[in-house]
Design an enzyme around this catalytic site. Structure first.
Site, PDB file in Angstrom:
ATOM      1  N   THR A 113       0.825  -1.202   0.000  1.00 53.02           N
ATOM      2  CA  THR A 113       0.000   0.000   0.000  1.00 53.02           C
ATOM      3  C   THR A 113       0.862   1.256   0.000  1.00 53.02           C
ATOM      4  OG1 THR A 113      -1.685  -1.215   1.224  1.00 53.02           O
ATOM      5  CG2 THR A 113      -1.914   1.168   1.179  1.00 53.02           C
TER       6      THR A 113
ATOM      7  N   TYR B 199       4.504 -12.114   5.355  1.00 48.17           N
ATOM      8  CA  TYR B 199       3.428 -11.543   4.538  1.00 48.17           C
ATOM      9  C   TYR B 199       3.195 -12.449   3.340  1.00 48.17           C
ATOM     10  CZ  TYR B 199       1.140  -7.931   1.571  1.00 48.17           C
ATOM     11  OH  TYR B 199       0.291  -7.225   0.758  1.00 48.17           O
TER      12      TYR B 199
ATOM     13  N   LYS C  27       0.879 -11.931   8.103  1.00 50.24           N
ATOM     14  CA  LYS C  27      -0.234 -11.275   7.413  1.00 50.24           C
ATOM     15  C   LYS C  27      -0.634 -12.199   6.271  1.00 50.24           C
ATOM     16  CE  LYS C  27      -1.289  -7.250   4.482  1.00 50.24           C
ATOM     17  NZ  LYS C  27      -0.734  -6.029   3.848  1.00 50.24           N
TER      18      LYS C  27
ATOM     19  N   VAL D 223      -4.384  -6.287   8.960  1.00 47.21           N
ATOM     20  CA  VAL D 223      -3.486  -5.262   8.438  1.00 47.21           C
ATOM     21  C   VAL D 223      -4.277  -4.587   7.326  1.00 47.21           C
ATOM     22  CG1 VAL D 223      -1.266  -4.753   7.375  1.00 47.21           C
ATOM     23  CG2 VAL D 223      -1.447  -6.615   9.040  1.00 47.21           C
TER      24      VAL D 223
END
Length: 289
Positions: free
Chosen positions: A47, A135, A164, A206
């Site tokens: 992001t 992740y 995540k 998240v």
């Protein structure tokens, strides 16, 4: 063990009109996120447009945000890549700056085996004493880190304490939660999966949407934790159009547009991403009207 809380924000990177990192905007956004319920910040993740940030820019961004946060909530630096040695180098720089933890993404493009994933993550994690969040995002990295690999890492490497999971598979989440140590925590990377994830034992999310609906998401999470499932479910249904709408096109263009609608300027996005079309902008605007 470090507690990242339940509402972690994957922070956008604010740019000026020349698409350079804007320190003033970064401070304003950081303060906004803390004030609206974020319990930790992931910096220079997907992001945050990590693919188009240079290593120097990432270090600069880590330094800015560590200074601004000043210990109020954990700062998690996105130092992972598909280059193990480069990830170690960036991790060491982040450690020197004083981040609280690091996040390591599943390597993209080069498609390692599960054993390759294990060795990659173990090697980076053992280069630091900082807590590590893995992740897993098959939609972007092409490969899925299997639950067995995550479980192996969680059991073998002391400072790998969280993951995540951005594959929206509650079965995979459940296997990981069941087979990892009690102090290993799992977050979803999909806002719309927050309640399903927590229902099988996940810690939280998240989040991208927390940029613009942090208080509402915090209330949904707290309702669930407090046992008011009906209230939490009602919040989920109410917020679902926003969760989905913020991915009408490639992240983070929609959420940057949504922030601007809220009066928080974080600038545009770097190529190859592009800003929203007029039609897309009207759609995002409609989510908040």
């Amino acid at each position: 063990m470090m507690d990242f809380g339940r509402l972690v924000t994957a922070m956008v990177t604010p740019f000026d009109s020349q698409l350079r990192i804007d320190k003033r905007k970064t401070e304003a956004l950081t303060e906004h996120l803390i004030a609206t319920g974020s319990t930790a910040l992931v910096v220079a993740g997907t992001t945050g447009e990590s693919p188009t940030l240079t290593g120097e820019e990432k270090v600069e961004l880590f330094r800015y945000i560590v200074e601004i946060v000043d210990g109020r909530i954990p700062v998690i630096a996105g130092t992972g890549s598909n280059n193990t040695a480069a990830s170690i180098e960036l991790t060491q720089k982040a450690v020197e700056i004083g981040v609280d933890a690091i996040m390591l993404v599943v390597p993209y493009y080069n498609k390692p085996s599960q054993e390759g994933l294990y060795q990659h993550f173990r090697t980076i994690a053992e280069s630091t004493r900082l807590p590590v969040m893995l992740y897993n995002i098959p939609g972007r990295s092409v490969i899925n880190m299997q639950p067995e690999t995550t479980v192996r890492l969680a059991n073998d490497v002391m400072n790998i304490i969280a993951i995540k999971e951005a594959n929206s598979d509650t079965s995979q989440m459940s296997h990981i939660i069941e087979q990892t140590p009690d102090d290993f925590v799992l977050y979803t990377g999909d806002d719309g999966m927050t309640l399903p994830c927590m229902s099988v034992g996940g810690k939280g999310v998240v989040s991208v949407a927390s940029h613009v609906i942090g208080p509402e998401m915090a209330e949904m999470i707290q309702a669930f934790v407090g046992g008011d499932i009906a209230k939490a479910s009602a919040w989920h249904r109410k917020l679902l159009p926003i969760f989905e709408g913020l991915f009408i096109t490639a992240n983070p263009a929609p959420v940057k547009a949504a922030l601007a609608l809220k009066g928080i300027d974080t600038g545009g996005v770097r190529l190859p991403l592009v800003s929203l079309t007029e039609q897309e902008h009207e759609y995002v605007k409609g989510l908040f009207s």
